[in-house]
Design an enzyme around this catalytic site. Structure first.
Site, short mmCIF file in Angstrom:
data_model
loop_
_atom_site.label_atom_id
_atom_site.label_comp_id
_atom_site.label_asym_id
_atom_site.label_seq_id
_atom_site.Cartn_x
_atom_site.Cartn_y
_atom_site.Cartn_z
N LYS A 1 -38.97 3.21 0.20
CA LYS A 1 -39.25 2.61 -1.11
C LYS A 1 -38.30 1.44 -1.35
O LYS A 1 -38.69 0.37 -1.83
CB LYS A 1 -39.14 3.65 -2.22
CG LYS A 1 -40.29 4.64 -2.20
CD LYS A 1 -40.08 5.84 -3.14
CE LYS A 1 -41.22 6.84 -2.95
NZ LYS A 1 -41.08 8.06 -3.79
N GLN B 1 -36.47 10.97 -6.91
CA GLN B 1 -37.30 11.50 -5.83
C GLN B 1 -37.50 13.01 -5.99
O GLN B 1 -36.54 13.75 -6.23
CB GLN B 1 -36.65 11.17 -4.47
CG GLN B 1 -37.48 11.57 -3.26
CD GLN B 1 -38.78 10.78 -3.11
OE1 GLN B 1 -38.92 9.68 -3.63
NE2 GLN B 1 -39.73 11.34 -2.41
N ASP C 1 -42.71 5.43 -11.59
CA ASP C 1 -43.55 6.48 -11.00
C ASP C 1 -44.73 6.84 -11.93
O ASP C 1 -45.70 7.44 -11.49
CB ASP C 1 -42.72 7.77 -10.84
CG ASP C 1 -42.34 8.07 -9.41
OD1 ASP C 1 -43.08 7.67 -8.50
OD2 ASP C 1 -41.30 8.72 -9.22
N1 GUN Z 1 -42.03 12.94 -3.80
C1 GUN Z 1 -43.21 12.84 -3.15
N2 GUN Z 1 -43.98 11.87 -3.68
C2 GUN Z 1 -43.27 11.34 -4.71
C3 GUN Z 1 -43.53 10.30 -5.65
O1 GUN Z 1 -44.58 9.66 -5.65
N3 GUN Z 1 -42.53 10.05 -6.55
C4 GUN Z 1 -41.37 10.76 -6.56
N4 GUN Z 1 -40.48 10.44 -7.49
N5 GUN Z 1 -41.11 11.74 -5.70
C5 GUN Z 1 -42.04 12.02 -4.78
#
Ligand code: GUN
Length: 285
Positions: free
Chosen positions: A53, A97, A122
């Site tokens: 990311k 996350q 998110d």
């Molecule tokens: N863990 C797996 N997918 C995601 C996501 O899209 N956002 C976050 N914050 N954690 C994740």
């Protein structure tokens, strides 16, 4: 004729280039879109996702910082860091996350709700989810948005199509149902534990969030359907989707592969949310 394999990587690259141009323009006004990524614990896969990311943000010229907390971090420490980042004017987007370490699982909603809605890239905050439902400006869940973008990029006329969403999560099933509805689709949302075949068999568009590998097969589809697979299951050392690609590709008109379909689009839609957050903060959109 076998289905056309949708190239999510190429679509994501097109969007990356558009975002990079936007970021160039914003930077000329003295603003660098910046995000803070919080990782609690040492899960290898989560660490890799967070690095990816950050790299995706840097790939459009944005700034990304990773805050790595220990697996024993307390709720107070985590909320304290979020509060500090909420108050930091230079940070436009915050992401925690998931999954959180086991002792914090029960606090997940509290943690997600602690992020300011205008920094919630998110789109997990109840305000963003609620604003999507009432049709107000909001961030859109990145996987759900990725599905809709793929359909738009295919040039599909969505109005009057019947879309069937097999899944219901707050990250994918529910927001994608709303977004397709907004586009004029007739949308049916089906629980993955319900008998979904009578529904998928009638669908022009299938969004698969079943949570089980290869759960949707070709015989469950209408010929020519567009199949978007949001699944990512680890089976025998490789990533496979919720759709059985081989049989589905013999019936569908278009289909996303796993990997290489929704995955690359998800991450770039997160970066699109970051750029939107920076523009909104600067009064540029
Ligand atoms: N863990 C797996 N997918 C995601 C996501 O899209 N956002 C976050 N914050 N954690 C994740």
């Amino acid at each position: 004729m076998p289905a056309v394999k949708i190239d999510g990587k190429a679509m994501a690259e097109e969007i990356r280039q558009e975002l990079a141009r936007e970021v160039d323009e914003i930077k000329k006004k003295g603003i660098t879109p910046a995000m803070a990524l919080i990782l609690a614990g040492d899960a290898q896969d989560s660490a890799l996702y967070v690095r990816n990311k950050a790299k995706a943000g840097e790939g459009v010229g944005a700034y990304a910082e990773i805050h790595h907390l220990s697996g024993e971090t307390t709720l107070e420490e985590l909320l304290g860091l979020i509060e500090k980042l909420n108050l930091d004017d230079k940070i436009h987007g915050i992401l925690v996350q998931l999954p959180l370490p086991p002792h914090l699982h029960e606090h997940e909603k509290k943690v997600m709700s602690a992020i300011l809605p205008e920094k919630d890239i998110d789109a997990f905050h109840p305000v963003n989810i609620g604003n999507l439902l009432i049709g107000d400006r909001c961030f859109r869940g990145v996987t759900a948005h990725a599905c809709v973008k793929i359909l738009e990029k295919l040039g599909v006329e969505l109005k009057d199509k019947h879309a069937v969403v097999v899944g219901w999560s707050i990250e994918i099933g529910k927001p994608v149902t709303q977004m397709l509805f907004e586009k004029g689709c007739a949308v049916t949302m089906v629980h993955p534990e319900a008998g979904f075949t009578p529904f998928t068999k009638q669908a022009d568009i299938v969004i698969a969030e079943v949570g089980r590998p290869r759960a949707i097969t070709g015989e469950m589809l209408k010929p020519g359907a567009i199949v978007i697979d949001t699944g990512a299951n680890w089976v025998d050392g490789k990533s496979v989707g919720d759709v059985d690609y081989e049989s589905a590709a013999g019936v569908a008109g278009y289909i996303t592969p796993v990997p290489g379909g929704v995955g690359p689009m998800r991450i770039i839609m997160l970066i699109a949310n970051l750029v939107q957050a920076a523009k909104q903060k600067a009064g540029l959109s």
